[in-house]
Design an enzyme around this catalytic site. Structure first.
Site, PDB file in Angstrom:
ATOM      1  N   SER A   1      76.214  41.066  10.954  1.00 43.92           N
ATOM      2  CA  SER A   1      75.883  41.548   9.959  1.00 43.92           C
ATOM      3  C   SER A   1      75.932  41.683   8.434  1.00 43.92           C
ATOM      4  O   SER A   1      75.191  42.186   7.566  1.00 43.92           O
ATOM      5  CB  SER A   1      75.996  43.061   9.961  1.00 43.92           C
TER       6      SER A   1
ATOM      7  N   SER B   1      71.961  43.557  10.132  1.00 37.05           N
ATOM      8  CA  SER B   1      72.273  44.541   9.801  1.00 37.05           C
ATOM      9  C   SER B   1      72.387  45.075   7.810  1.00 37.05           C
ATOM     10  O   SER B   1      71.668  46.396   8.195  1.00 37.05           O
ATOM     11  CB  SER B   1      72.630  46.031  10.034  1.00 37.05           C
TER      12      SER B   1
ATOM     13  N   LYS C   1      77.184  49.689   1.795  1.00 37.47           N
ATOM     14  CA  LYS C   1      76.562  49.514   3.040  1.00 37.47           C
ATOM     15  C   LYS C   1      76.749  51.090   3.009  1.00 37.47           C
ATOM     16  O   LYS C   1      77.729  51.263   3.094  1.00 37.47           O
ATOM     17  CB  LYS C   1      77.119  48.893   3.605  1.00 37.47           C
TER      18      LYS C   1
END
Lengths: 492, 482, 96
Positions: free
Chosen positions: A181, A157, A78
């Site tokens: 997330s 997210s 990420k």
């Protein structure tokens, strides 16, 4: 080539040991998956060259029989994790060209164990969002389309992290979880996602969103892979004052443990409102599976859990408003030139941050501002204490909590973009865990009527990831979920 | 009684509270392992933490905590073994995180006190409200470029103690004494080097005025005054300014002001026009700061003797006056120097020489005691020579001058230059008889005016190049002339 | 507590974010909406409850030794700066 990308890490490692294929072949296969999957927009930065180069070393290590636990495993990371010399953007214009001169502890742990960086993954800007639609680099598409053949969101997210694993671009990925997330996108994409206990993983080198809630974790195809990655990323780090010195157990072993005699609580608050019919059905099915495995289902109550979401939307923005103050046009790439310093700040931040980030900075600034601190921020931290107490009480009676990960399955792109509050409500089941710092994971259990994955959530007691891994493993076996979305992006 | 200032409408009282920012003596910074050394190349003593880089986290330096505890104990203050770090949020180019880590609601040190001397007999207690730990900011240089300020982060993250006094100070003199005393205590403790030129000690001064007995007036804060002299000037100017405003029936704005040393004035800081709202909240990157009572006790047991105790001891042990004791204990280096010199010597003579000739010489040379060209040993020897009447005080001054040049052993100087005091009464008698015989007029005069005996003493000294033992000369002359 | 445009402007100023008229308008109603929803917390009686600021509950504070082993990499510190010269960060002139 695709047969490589649907393997689990566990299977891949044994094939590599068997010399069925080399790390270079494995990596090339994932690079080509990554390149042919660009339509999904899961990656912001592809690091094919780095991956190919490192693969050569890994080949050697296998030949010499000196392979490390994750030797040669290609992973997506990420874009909230700082990677030395590799652009790290937090999916924000503010850090569009930021190249960190340091490596986050968690990713360093992975590289130390032989894993390979495949690329940096898209996410909601500064990890603020539940659909991956707030990224400066554009939305990520869920590999799973619904029955109307419409695009759905991968969740957020960590949308890129979840989508990439579901699409076979990388064997697993790393996400961060501040209010769900990791778990919500895992649930939306049919992957396994785990948020460890707060303090298990070092936060050093992870771009901060809300410091008291942020935690790194893996997104994988299987529960065992999740345990494998967890064993690599968890460590005590003297550079993080909130890093735990507790011993790190053998998580892989937990996935083989029986759950016979375990007490698993179902919060009655979860059953009452808001979840879709399909999810309610799977919730019931899950109970049966657990009972069949010898676990005892216990009804429990978390009386203050309904306050978790508003509580979270005070605390997280408050911390974020402060954490994001450092992006002021002085040190990190983006600046809008102006005559005086104040205009420079205001224009830089106005143009560098997207709407959702600005909205949260504004909420956070407001709830901390003089005259409102007690009514909002302090109040929220008291409510947080009450929620933690609820969990503590429950965990004196049960080994784990079982419930849905999300109120619905993946929604269509653009569906909830207009109403921020509606978007926030998505996190209703995931947020309480972050407030209490507990470990939790989402396991895929099947598809709903719209042909979209359904994930169930397991919540463990503080520093007891082992129990939820054992239970997840059991659910995985019963559910026999097939992570195999129709690869529409290849044909287009 | 408080010092009053005369205005057109009567007497005014000044009320002063001071916030001191004292840089902690430590190798590395409060939350990072970068160096705190003064004067390094810009931006070379900066870690990723100090630059506020994304994902960087603070970890507290134990020595800085210890120094704060030590200082708290030196201020007779309550040590809080549970305190909290908060973020103070504001934007400034030399504040890289966009917030300063400080302590707001729960500081590490609570109420304490500092005693200052008003004069030889009177002293006054200034109450301390609190002491807390915080990070220093970086430095902006404004004179390098016409359009830009240059930012150097070397100071960013250096540990500071903010020491807040109650508004107990009522004159510029008291304010100066307070700062001097606080500085002295911290230097005794080794917790702050007190170097105001290098910015290790800065003061924010809150000044207001009122008619005696009235409510507190509106205060102005004078920021970052960095010398004891300027503190005095700033307060005097500011008090005057406020009195004049009130007497002209004008309002005083509660504001932040800067002292301009060139003009000797304070002026309003324009850039701070917006009201601040620092949005303090506990820093989630740091745990509460907690330590056991045992640790406090341990630090307490290792504290050095502090100025007030030392002063008392000097008066008792060496029979020194309060005045001399005060001067000698004002700086730990002076006190140590004195005690070393006076070992086995007459403390009164040692004290006189150190506070007299020695200080005068150091001042003239612009030296600190640490740079003294005369060693403890040699000064001690000089005092021994005086004490044992080997040389007179007058001759000692000459010897001292020579010592200043090259730290020569005073015994050798006396030997080489033949400066030994003449205490042989036979030899002196000869000289005196000679003078009496050659000056009959003066002998007559002294009979009427006994004070004129001084003239004879002078003549003897002239003849002996000042080496005659003055007491002996006096005795002999008295015998012969009366 | 209703959020009006004046309050939004004040918060934006504190946050150092410039907003257009229409952004102010939109944010006023959005924040009003969100804060109204948050308001439900006031139903809860939190009297006597100690706030929890972190979910990390390990007791002992971790300390760093007072050693110098960081810094000395100026290039890395300023490498991402939008404007720098001679190893300094440059910002529009600040006047006190």
């Amino acid at each position: 080539m695709t047969e490589f990308s649907t393997l689990s890490i566990k299977e891949t490692i044994s094939s590599l040991k068997n010399k069925d294929f080399s790390v270079s072949e494995l990596v090339d296969s994932h690079i080509s998956s990554m390149e042919s999957g660009r339509e999904l927009n899961a990656f912001i930065t592809e690091t094919a060259d780095i991956a190919r180069k490192k693969a050569l070393d890994c080949n050697q290590n296998y030949l010499k029989g000196e392979e490390k636990p994750l030797e040669g495993i290609p992973l997506g990371i990420k874009d909230m994790f700082c990677t030395k010399g590799v652009k790290t953007t937090a999916s924000s214009k503010m850090l569009e060209n930021f190249i960190p001169p340091y490596e986050s502890t968690v990713t360093q742990n992975l590289w130390n164990d032989g894993a390979i960086l495949l690329g940096k993954l898209n996410n909601d800007e500064f990890a603020m969002g539940s659909s991956n639609e707030t990224s400066f680099f554009g939305e990520v598409k869920n590999p799973w389309k619904n029955t109307k053949d419409n695009f759905t969101v991968p969740g957020g997210s960590s949308g890129g992290s979840a989508a990439s694993v579901a699409a076979g671009m990388g064997l697993a990925s790393l996400g961060t979880d501040t209010g769900g997330s990791i778990r919500q996108p895992a649930s939306f994409t049919g992957t396994v996602g785990l948020k460890p206990t707060y303090g298990r993983c070092s936060r050093w080198g992870i771009i901060a969103f809300a410091s008291s809630l942020d935690q790194a974790g893996p997104i994988t195809r299987t529960v065992k892979d999740c345990a494998l990655l967890l064993n690599s990323i968890c460590s005590y780090d003297s550079k993080d004052s909130t890093s735990s010195q507790k011993k790190i157990p053998d998580f892989e072993k937990s996935t083989d443990e029986s759950i016979k005699g375990m007490k698993i609580g179902i919060p009655k608050e979860y059953e009452t409102d808001g979840i879709s019919e399909d999810i309610a059905e799977y919730l019931e099915k899950g109970k049966e599976w657990l009972k069949e495995s010898g676990a005892e289902i216990v009804e429990i109550s978390l009386p203050h859990i309904k306050y978790a979401l508003p509580c979270y939307y005070i605390i997280a923005p408050a911390e974020a408003s402060s954490n994001l103050a450092r992006y002021d046009g002085v040190k990190f790439t983006h600046r809008v030139d102006a005559e005086n310093i104040i205009d420079m700040y205001e224009e830089t931040r106005s143009q560098g941050f997207g709407d959702e980030v600005k909205r949260r900075i504004m909420i956070g600034t407001y709830v901390l501002s003089s005259g409102y601190y007690d009514a909002y921020y302090l109040k929220a931290q008291k409510v947080r204490a009450m929620i933690s107490r609820d969990f503590k009480e429950v965990f004196s009676k049960v080994d784990a909590i079982y419930g849905p990960s999300t109120p619905s399955t993946a929604f269509e792109l653009g569906d909830k973009k207009k109403d921020p509050l509606e978007m926030y409500l998505n996190d209703v089941f995931t947020v309480p865990v972050n407030l209490a710092g507990l470990p939790a994971m989402s396991v895929p259990v099947g598809l709903d009527k719209e042909n979209l994955p359904v994930g169930m959530q397991l919540i463990g007691n503080s520093f007891d990831e082992e129990s939820i891994l054992s239970i997840a493993s059991c659910i995985e076996k019963s559910a026999k979920f097939d992570l195999n979305p129709n690869r529409w992006w290849i044909n287009e | 009684m408080n010092k009053l200032i005369k205005g057109e409408t009567g007497d005014w009282e000044v009320v002063i509270g001071i916030e001191v920012h004292a840089q902690i003596v430590s190798n590395s910074k409060l939350f990072s392992s970068a160096s705190t050394k003064f004067g390094g190349e810009h931006n070379t003593q900066v870690s990723f933490v100090d630059a506020g880089m994304p994902g960087m986290l603070p970890v507290i330096n134990w020595v800085c905590v210890e120094q704060a505890i030590r200082t708290g104990l030196g201020l007779n203050a309550k040590i809080n073994n549970y305190s909290i770090f908060d973020r103070k949020n504001y934007f400034y180019p030399d504040l890289p995180q966009g917030y300063q880590i400080s302590q707001f609601k729960q500081p590490i040190v609570g109420e304490g006190s500092v005693t200052i001397d008003i004069d030889d007999k009177k002293s006054k207690t200034i109450r301390i409200e609190r002491l807390h730990l915080e990070q220093d900011a970086g430095k902006s240089l404004h004179d390098q470029h016409p359009e830009f300020s240059f930012v150097d982060l070397n100071r960013s993250g250096v540990a500071l103690m903010e020491i807040v006094s109650m508004p107990d100070i009522s004159s510029a003199d008291e304010a100066q004494s307070y700062i001097k005393k606080l500085r002295s205590i911290m230097r005794y403790l080794g917790t702050c080097d007190g170097n105001m030129e290098e910015g290790s000690l800065r003061a924010d001064i809150n000044v207001s005025v009122r008619k005696p007995g009235d409510e507190l007036g509106t205060r102005c804060e004078i920021k970052n005054v960095n010398s004891i002299k300027f503190i005095g000037q700033a307060i005097d100017y500011e008090a005057r300014r406020q009195i004049e405003l009130i007497e002209d029936s004008k309002e005083i704005d509660q504001e932040t002001r800067l002292f301009d040393p060139k003009k000797g004035e304070t002026r309003s800081m324009r850039s701070k026009e917006e009201a601040h709202d620092y949005r303090y909240f506990p820093d989630p990157d740091l745990l509460p700061l907690s330590f056991s009572e045992n640790i406090i006790e341990e630090i307490k047991s290792e504290l050095p003797e502090l100025p007030d105790d030392k002063k008392e001891r000097f008066q008792k042990e060496y029979s020194l006056s309060p005045y001399d004791s005060n001067i000698l204990v004002s700086e730990i280096e002076i006190a140590d120097f004195f005690e070393a010199v006076t070992k086995g010597r007459d403390p009164k003579i040692a004290a006189n020489w150190i506070t007299g000739e020695f200080f005068a010489a150091m001042n003239k040379l612009g030296f600190n005691i640490a740079d003294s060209p005369i060693t403890i040993d040699n000064l001690s020897k000089l005092i021994k020579l005086i004490e044992e009447n080997v040389i007179s005080t007058r001759i000692a001054k000459d010897v001292f001058e020579i010592m200043l040049e090259n730290n020569e052993d005073p015994e050798e100087i006396v030997e080489r230059e033949g400066l030994k005091q003449v205490s042989d009464s036979g030899e002196l008698e000869k000289i005196i008889d000679n003078i009496i015989a050659n000056n009959p007029d003066q002998v007559e005069a002294v009979k009427l005016k006994p004070k004129l005996i001084g003239w004879f003493v002078g003549q003897v000294m002239k003849e002996t190049n000042g080496k005659a033992n003055p007491k002996l000369v006096n005795d002999l002359l008295n015998d012969k002339l009366n | 507590m209703a959020i009006d445009s004046k309050l939004v402007e004040r918060i934006a100023k504190l946050s150092r974010i410039s907003l257009t008229e229409s952004e102010i308008k939109n944010l006023s109603s959005e924040l009003d909406n969100i804060l109204n929803w948050i308001e439900q917390l006031s139903e809860l009686d939190t009297e006597g409850i100690n706030p929890v600021f972190s979910s990390f509950d390990e007791e002992e504070t971790k300390y760093r030794n007072d050693e110098i082993n960081d810094g000395g990499y100026r290039e890395d510190i300023i490498s991402n700066a939008p404007l720098s010269e001679d190893g300094f960060f440059l910002v529009p002139k600040v006047v006190d």
